[in-house]
Design a protein around this motif. Structure first.
Motif, PDB file in Angstrom:
ATOM      1  N   TRP A 139     -44.060 -18.228   1.697  1.00 32.98           N
ATOM      2  CA  TRP A 139     -43.705 -17.520   0.459  1.00 32.98           C
ATOM      3  C   TRP A 139     -44.270 -18.319  -0.702  1.00 32.98           C
ATOM      4  O   TRP A 139     -43.868 -19.457  -0.932  1.00 32.98           O
ATOM      5  N   VAL A 140     -45.187 -17.735  -1.417  1.00 29.04           N
ATOM      6  CA  VAL A 140     -45.839 -18.400  -2.546  1.00 29.04           C
ATOM      7  C   VAL A 140     -45.185 -17.912  -3.829  1.00 29.04           C
ATOM      8  O   VAL A 140     -45.097 -16.699  -4.052  1.00 29.04           O
ATOM      9  N   ARG A 141     -44.696 -18.863  -4.659  1.00 24.24           N
ATOM     10  CA  ARG A 141     -44.142 -18.490  -5.962  1.00 24.24           C
ATOM     11  C   ARG A 141     -45.074 -19.008  -7.042  1.00 24.24           C
ATOM     12  O   ARG A 141     -45.472 -20.176  -7.018  1.00 24.24           O
ATOM     13  N   ALA A 142     -45.412 -18.142  -7.993  1.00 27.50           N
ATOM     14  CA  ALA A 142     -46.291 -18.564  -9.089  1.00 27.50           C
ATOM     15  C   ALA A 142     -45.842 -17.886 -10.376  1.00 27.50           C
ATOM     16  O   ALA A 142     -45.260 -16.794 -10.334  1.00 27.50           O
ATOM     17  N   ARG A 165     -44.653  -8.624  -1.317  1.00 26.77           N
ATOM     18  CA  ARG A 165     -44.708  -9.282  -2.628  1.00 26.77           C
ATOM     19  C   ARG A 165     -43.588  -8.736  -3.483  1.00 26.77           C
ATOM     20  O   ARG A 165     -43.107  -7.625  -3.253  1.00 26.77           O
ATOM     21  N   ARG A 166     -43.134  -9.539  -4.441  1.00 26.55           N
ATOM     22  CA  ARG A 166     -42.118  -9.066  -5.368  1.00 26.55           C
ATOM     23  C   ARG A 166     -42.216  -9.834  -6.676  1.00 26.55           C
ATOM     24  O   ARG A 166     -42.892 -10.874  -6.755  1.00 26.55           O
ATOM     25  N   SER A 167     -41.512  -9.328  -7.672  1.00 31.54           N
ATOM     26  CA  SER A 167     -41.501  -9.965  -8.988  1.00 31.54           C
ATOM     27  C   SER A 167     -40.063 -10.252  -9.378  1.00 31.54           C
ATOM     28  O   SER A 167     -39.158  -9.490  -9.041  1.00 31.54           O
ATOM     29  N   SER A 168     -39.847 -11.372 -10.089  1.00 37.06           N
ATOM     30  CA  SER A 168     -38.540 -11.610 -10.689  1.00 37.06           C
ATOM     31  C   SER A 168     -38.769 -12.396 -11.972  1.00 37.06           C
ATOM     32  O   SER A 168     -39.228 -13.529 -11.939  1.00 37.06           O
ATOM     33  N   GLY A 169     -38.518 -11.762 -13.094  1.00 38.81           N
ATOM     34  CA  GLY A 169     -38.768 -12.397 -14.389  1.00 38.81           C
ATOM     35  C   GLY A 169     -40.235 -12.741 -14.548  1.00 38.81           C
ATOM     36  O   GLY A 169     -41.104 -11.898 -14.336  1.00 38.81           O
ATOM     37  N   ASP A 170     -40.510 -14.021 -14.859  1.00 37.04           N
ATOM     38  CA  ASP A 170     -41.887 -14.471 -15.052  1.00 37.04           C
ATOM     39  C   ASP A 170     -42.564 -14.848 -13.747  1.00 37.04           C
ATOM     40  O   ASP A 170     -43.714 -15.273 -13.760  1.00 37.04           O
ATOM     41  N   ARG A 178     -43.971 -14.392  -9.746  1.00 35.28           N
ATOM     42  CA  ARG A 178     -44.494 -13.485  -8.728  1.00 35.28           C
ATOM     43  C   ARG A 178     -44.333 -14.177  -7.383  1.00 35.28           C
ATOM     44  O   ARG A 178     -44.600 -15.377  -7.268  1.00 35.28           O
ATOM     45  N   TRP A 179     -43.885 -13.435  -6.401  1.00 37.27           N
ATOM     46  CA  TRP A 179     -43.665 -13.973  -5.055  1.00 37.27           C
ATOM     47  C   TRP A 179     -44.597 -13.228  -4.106  1.00 37.27           C
ATOM     48  O   TRP A 179     -44.658 -11.999  -4.126  1.00 37.27           O
ATOM     49  N   PHE A 180     -45.276 -13.971  -3.254  1.00 40.10           N
ATOM     50  CA  PHE A 180     -46.187 -13.357  -2.274  1.00 40.10           C
ATOM     51  C   PHE A 180     -45.863 -13.915  -0.896  1.00 40.10           C
ATOM     52  O   PHE A 180     -45.734 -15.133  -0.724  1.00 40.10           O
ATOM     53  N   CYS A 181     -45.763 -13.005   0.068  1.00 41.66           N
ATOM     54  CA  CYS A 181     -45.479 -13.417   1.445  1.00 41.66           C
ATOM     55  C   CYS A 181     -46.771 -13.346   2.258  1.00 41.66           C
ATOM     56  O   CYS A 181     -47.487 -12.344   2.217  1.00 41.66           O
ATOM     57  N   LEU A 182     -47.076 -14.414   2.979  1.00 42.15           N
ATOM     58  CA  LEU A 182     -48.245 -14.457   3.860  1.00 42.15           C
ATOM     59  C   LEU A 182     -47.778 -14.913   5.239  1.00 42.15           C
ATOM     60  O   LEU A 182     -46.895 -15.777   5.342  1.00 42.15           O
TER      61      LEU A 182
END
Lengths: 155, 197
Positions: free
Chosen positions: A43-46, A92-97, A99-103
């Motif tokens: 899970w990548v958070r950016a 993938r999903r968004s929360s506030g500022d 972005r979350w990506f699942c690989l």
């Protein structure tokens, strides 16, 4: 000294123009790695704005999803035999500022011997730091990636 | 690598990077009035600043308080300008109110603002199990601050040597005025750019 003082005062306004406009952001991403069902899940958070700059600066193959192309080029996983593993998107999903990506990467032997390289946003920020946290049965290990780094083995 | 060491490096890099200019300039003006022999006073002030930013960093990252990012980003350069103004206005430290002992208090209060600036980034990213990342990040920031202050002390020594050679009648005062004036201009521009209204 009076002339020196006058010169100093005259030069002060030049500093106003030289002041960098940018604030002091923390250019970092966090990738969490877990294992289950014969696969490693990342899970990548950016931060949304930083990630968007990274995507915009990346030239992926024509017709490809720019986000997935960027993730595929910037997140590398190698198995214990040294082969680069194909990553599949798992959401993938968004929360506030953020972005979350699942690989997801196939990992039949678990996380042992797996090497990673997360080079997200290195092309756009010199001070970019990417943190990877791997959860191995409740024991958390970390990796840190900065520009110029090569793949590192999970501890 | 341990989680603590990883986040120590994140904190350290965060302070010593060129992008950290607002924090570096604040440390610079905070330290600008001191000579090597005043190291105890400088230590009090810098320690108070550290306590201040550690408190808000912990409160904000754990979710105990939530601070508006735009306001904090505006207040950070305001604290820098205020410190510069204090440096410029108080020409004789011996005659300063309360013998200048208010300075650690004011550094502590301004530290609260700077800590909130860090926290706004950390809180978004590290939403779970924050204790170890927070401790490591804060320790890294402290280590980075020490490096910045040592570099500042070296730079001040060079400036002082130049001023003595000039020669200038009161080299310390000249150094304080030079550093504080330059930093005040830069920070005032930042404050104007970040005005939240």
């Amino acid at each position: 000294m009076t002339r020196g003082r006058g010169l100093f005062i005259a030069l002060l306004p030049l500093l106003a123009g030289a002041a960098p406009a940018r604030m002091h952001p923390l250019h970092t991403t966090l990738t969490e790695v877990t294992y289950g069902g014969g696969a490693a899940t990342l899970w990548v958070r950016a931060f949304a704005d930083d990630f968007a700059r990274g995507v915009a600066a990346h030239r992926g193959p024509a017709g490809a999803d720019p986000t997935l192309a960027y993730l595929g080029a910037s997140v590398g996983v190698w198995d214990g035999g040294g082969r680069r593993v194909q990553l599949a998107s798992c959401g993938r999903r968004s929360s506030g500022d953020l972005r979350w990506f699942c690989l997801r990467a196939p990992a039949t032997r678990g996380l042992a011997g797996m090497r990673l390289l997360v080079s997200l946003q290195f092309a756009v920020y010199d001070d970019q730091v990417n943190v990877v946290q791997a959860d191995r049965g409740g024991r958390r290990a970390s990796l840190l990636f900065v520009p110029g780094d090569t793949p590192k083995q999970l501890p | 690598m341990s989680e603590l060491l990883t986040f120590f490096q994140v904190g350290f890099r965060h302070i010593v990077s060129v992008e950290a200019m607002d924090h570096v300039l604040f440390l610079l003006v905070l330290a600008a009035i001191y000579r090597f022999r005043d190291w105890r006073d400088a230590l009090w002030v810098v320690s108070a600043f550290t306590v201040g930013h550690s408190v808000t960093l912990a409160l904000a990252v754990t979710g105990a308080v939530r601070l508006p990012t735009a306001l904090i980003e505006f207040l950070i350069p305001v604290t820098i300008v205020a410190t510069c103004v204090e440096n410029l206005v108080v020409a004789d430290r011996a005659r300063a109110p309360w013998g200048g002992r208010y300075r650690p208090v004011f550094a502590g209060v301004f530290g609260l603002v700077h800590g909130a600036g860090f926290a706004n980034y950390l809180r978004d990213l590290f939403v779970d199990r924050v204790a170890v990342p927070l401790l490591g990040f804060n320790a890294g920031i402290e280590a980075g601050q020490i490096v910045v202050l040592l570099a500042a002390a070296g730079a001040f020594a060079v400036v002082d040597a130049g001023l003595r050679a000039a020669p200038v009648r009161a080299p310390l005062r000249a150094r304080v005025v030079m550093v504080s004036s330059c930093v005040a201009v830069v920070a005032a521009v930042w404050a104007a750019q970040r005005t939240p209204w």
